[in-house]
Write an enzyme that holds these catalytic residues in place. Structure first.
Site, PDB file in Angstrom:
ATOM      1  N   HIS A  59      22.377  34.703   4.682  1.00  0.00           N
ATOM      2  CA  HIS A  59      21.409  34.074   5.593  1.00  0.00           C
ATOM      3  C   HIS A  59      21.252  32.623   5.183  1.00  0.00           C
ATOM      4  O   HIS A  59      21.732  32.190   4.138  1.00  0.00           O
ATOM      5  CB  HIS A  59      20.074  34.821   5.583  1.00  0.00           C
ATOM      6  CG  HIS A  59      19.355  34.769   4.268  1.00  0.00           C
ATOM      7  ND1 HIS A  59      19.820  35.385   3.126  1.00  0.00           N
ATOM      8  CD2 HIS A  59      18.179  34.174   3.917  1.00  0.00           C
ATOM      9  CE1 HIS A  59      18.970  35.183   2.130  1.00  0.00           C
ATOM     10  NE2 HIS A  59      17.980  34.443   2.584  1.00  0.00           N
TER      11      HIS A  59
ATOM     12  N   HIS B 270      18.927  30.553   4.136  1.00  0.00           N
ATOM     13  CA  HIS B 270      17.961  29.972   3.196  1.00  0.00           C
ATOM     14  C   HIS B 270      18.783  29.240   2.137  1.00  0.00           C
ATOM     15  O   HIS B 270      19.793  29.758   1.659  1.00  0.00           O
ATOM     16  CB  HIS B 270      17.087  31.057   2.544  1.00  0.00           C
ATOM     17  CG  HIS B 270      15.988  31.541   3.445  1.00  0.00           C
ATOM     18  ND1 HIS B 270      15.377  32.759   3.278  1.00  0.00           N
ATOM     19  CD2 HIS B 270      15.387  30.946   4.511  1.00  0.00           C
ATOM     20  CE1 HIS B 270      14.438  32.897   4.222  1.00  0.00           C
ATOM     21  NE2 HIS B 270      14.432  31.829   4.967  1.00  0.00           N
TER      22      HIS B 270
ATOM     23  N   ASP C 275      18.759  28.621  -0.920  1.00  0.00           N
ATOM     24  CA  ASP C 275      19.165  29.162  -2.228  1.00  0.00           C
ATOM     25  C   ASP C 275      20.455  29.978  -2.118  1.00  0.00           C
ATOM     26  O   ASP C 275      21.111  30.249  -3.122  1.00  0.00           O
ATOM     27  CB  ASP C 275      18.041  30.002  -2.875  1.00  0.00           C
ATOM     28  CG  ASP C 275      17.450  31.075  -1.979  1.00  0.00           C
ATOM     29  OD1 ASP C 275      17.287  30.815  -0.775  1.00  0.00           O
ATOM     30  OD2 ASP C 275      17.141  32.177  -2.482  1.00  0.00           O
ATOM     31  N   HIS C 276      20.869  30.313  -0.881  1.00  0.00           N
ATOM     32  CA  HIS C 276      22.065  31.149  -0.708  1.00  0.00           C
ATOM     33  C   HIS C 276      23.312  30.385  -0.295  1.00  0.00           C
ATOM     34  O   HIS C 276      24.400  30.950  -0.289  1.00  0.00           O
ATOM     35  CB  HIS C 276      21.767  32.278   0.296  1.00  0.00           C
ATOM     36  CG  HIS C 276      20.736  33.221  -0.227  1.00  0.00           C
ATOM     37  ND1 HIS C 276      21.049  34.461  -0.746  1.00  0.00           N
ATOM     38  CD2 HIS C 276      19.395  33.069  -0.394  1.00  0.00           C
ATOM     39  CE1 HIS C 276      19.943  35.042  -1.177  1.00  0.00           C
ATOM     40  NE2 HIS C 276      18.921  34.211  -0.982  1.00  0.00           N
TER      41      HIS C 276
ATOM     42  N   HIS D 183      14.676  40.273   6.927  1.00  0.00           N
ATOM     43  CA  HIS D 183      14.217  39.185   6.064  1.00  0.00           C
ATOM     44  C   HIS D 183      13.444  38.117   6.857  1.00  0.00           C
ATOM     45  O   HIS D 183      13.289  36.989   6.392  1.00  0.00           O
ATOM     46  CB  HIS D 183      15.440  38.587   5.349  1.00  0.00           C
ATOM     47  CG  HIS D 183      15.110  37.603   4.277  1.00  0.00           C
ATOM     48  ND1 HIS D 183      14.126  37.806   3.331  1.00  0.00           N
ATOM     49  CD2 HIS D 183      15.627  36.373   3.989  1.00  0.00           C
ATOM     50  CE1 HIS D 183      14.061  36.755   2.529  1.00  0.00           C
ATOM     51  NE2 HIS D 183      14.960  35.860   2.919  1.00  0.00           N
TER      52      HIS D 183
ATOM     53  N   ASP E 133      18.747  39.032   0.716  1.00  0.00           N
ATOM     54  CA  ASP E 133      17.285  39.111   0.680  1.00  0.00           C
ATOM     55  C   ASP E 133      16.823  40.032   1.801  1.00  0.00           C
ATOM     56  O   ASP E 133      17.167  39.802   2.963  1.00  0.00           O
ATOM     57  CB  ASP E 133      16.671  37.727   0.916  1.00  0.00           C
ATOM     58  CG  ASP E 133      16.996  36.742  -0.184  1.00  0.00           C
ATOM     59  OD1 ASP E 133      17.723  37.114  -1.110  1.00  0.00           O
ATOM     60  OD2 ASP E 133      16.513  35.591  -0.094  1.00  0.00           O
TER      61      ASP E 133
ATOM     62  N   HIS F 149      17.931  38.692  -7.577  1.00  0.00           N
ATOM     63  CA  HIS F 149      16.993  37.839  -6.856  1.00  0.00           C
ATOM     64  C   HIS F 149      15.614  37.965  -7.502  1.00  0.00           C
ATOM     65  O   HIS F 149      14.575  38.070  -6.840  1.00  0.00           O
ATOM     66  CB  HIS F 149      16.940  38.216  -5.362  1.00  0.00           C
ATOM     67  CG  HIS F 149      16.534  37.062  -4.470  1.00  0.00           C
ATOM     68  ND1 HIS F 149      15.225  36.808  -4.147  1.00  0.00           N
ATOM     69  CD2 HIS F 149      17.245  36.106  -3.846  1.00  0.00           C
ATOM     70  CE1 HIS F 149      15.150  35.745  -3.354  1.00  0.00           C
ATOM     71  NE2 HIS F 149      16.373  35.297  -3.157  1.00  0.00           N
TER      72      HIS F 149
HETATM   73 ZN   LIG Z   1      16.843  34.007  -1.518  1.00  0.00          ZN
HETATM   74 ZN   LIG Z   2      15.918  34.329   1.812  1.00  0.00          ZN
END
Ligand SMILES: [Zn+2]
Ligand SMILES: [Zn+2]
Length: 315
Positions: free
Chosen positions: A67, A69, A71-72, A144, A218, A277
């Site tokens: 996804h 976000h 951080d990914h 999510h 997530d 995570h």
């Molecule tokens: Zn994340």
């Molecule tokens: Zn996320």
């Protein structure tokens, strides 16, 4: 005698942090090596240095993003630049949910360095299957709060067990004919002066399932969604942002607790559950492991960054 050997299957935990990195955990990044193939699942900031530390090299055959976000996916930009510097020519597929085309187009426009190979964006939805030699990656919808996917790497079935004694009884001499039977070919032998055809089904047991690794990204627990693409897993890598003291918080922000991760692993009859995570609020993972183990009786781990797990065949 010909032995049918399996490909190695290794999982490198390159980033096990939650949304925020810590001095000890990088944002999400998981490398799965199967035989000579290398797949990256999420590619958080700092992924390249983690690859150096884990000595995996940078050769990547495909990237799967769960996804959008940051951080990914933030690590993709740096990795593309390095691959370009290194003279990569092969196209690199980038798979992900809706907006993967916008992500890849934006990335190419943003970067003023020449990307010398093509980045092939491909949007996946629940039930999408990406075929590789001997296995597939299957996408499933996750929960999510935005468009998001998890992935199951599922190997093709393996041939059944070869019954050596039975083959000999039927008149097949140990040697090349064993290999042909194991590869599914019928063979003709001479038994008691007569020619006899021995079929593979007479000496091979039923096909055995291949190995399966599930990575949820997530998400809240989505047992039904995962079960629609795979009924079992050798390894489940699950969102465990929180331990059981934060069940309300987990629900609010569309993440899972380690206990909920345990429920998913149990539903999939998993061999091993890897809790990842992990929120930066925690300094240890003992509670996470304890809470998951209350609800799942297989092996529970909370891997450190750079840990590597080899997935053996079941039975
Ligand atoms: Zn994340
Ligand atoms: Zn996320």
């Amino acid at each position: 005698m010909v032995f049918i050997t399996g490909e190695t299957l290794q999982v490198y935990f390159l980033g096990t942090a939650g949304a925020l990195p810590t001095p000890f955990r990088n944002p999400p990044c998981f490398m799965i090596r199967r035989g000579s193939d290398t797949l990256l699942f999420d590619c958080g900031e700092g992924a390249q240095q983690q690859m150096m530390r884990a000595r995996t090299g940078f050769t990547v055959d495909a990237i799967f993003i769960t996804h959008w976000h940051a951080d990914h996916f933030l690590g993709v930009i740096g990795l593309i630049q390095t691959l370009s510097f290194n003279g990569r020519k092969d196209p690199l597929p980038v798979y992900g949910p809706r907006w993967v085309h916008e992500f890849v187009n934006g990335l190419v426009q943003l970067c003023r360095f020449n990307v010398k190979f093509s980045l092939n964006a491909e949007e996946l939805v629940h039930g999408s299957v990406v075929r590789f030699d001997g296995y597939s990656v299957k996408a499933f919808s996750t929960d999510h709060g935005l468009e998001s996917l998890g992935y199951a790497l599922v190997e093709d079935e393996r041939p059944g067990r070869f019954d050596r004694e039975q083959a000999i009884v039927l008149g097949v001499n140990p040697g090349p004919l064993f290999g042909r039977l194991q590869r599914g070919e019928a063979v003709t032998v001479t038994k008691d002066g007569a020619q006899v055809v021995v079929q593979p089904g007479q000496v091979m047991g039923p096909p055995r399932p291949g190995r399966c690794v599930v990575y949820t990204g997530d998400t809240r627990p989505v047992i039904r969604g995962i079960s629609s693409v795979t009924e079992y897993a050798d390894l489940v890598i699950h969102d465990a942002t929180y331990d059981e003291s934060e069940t309300e918080k987990a629900r609010e922000v569309f993440h899972s607790t380690s206990g909920e991760a345990g429920d998913v692993a149990r539903a999939l009859s998993a061999g091993t559950l890897a809790l990842v995570h992990i929120s930066s609020r925690y300094t240890g993972t003992a509670n996470h492991i304890r809470d998951a183990a209350k609800r799942f009786c297989g092996k529970v781990i909370a891997p450190d960054d750079l840990d590597m797990l080899e997935i053996p065949f079941r039975g």
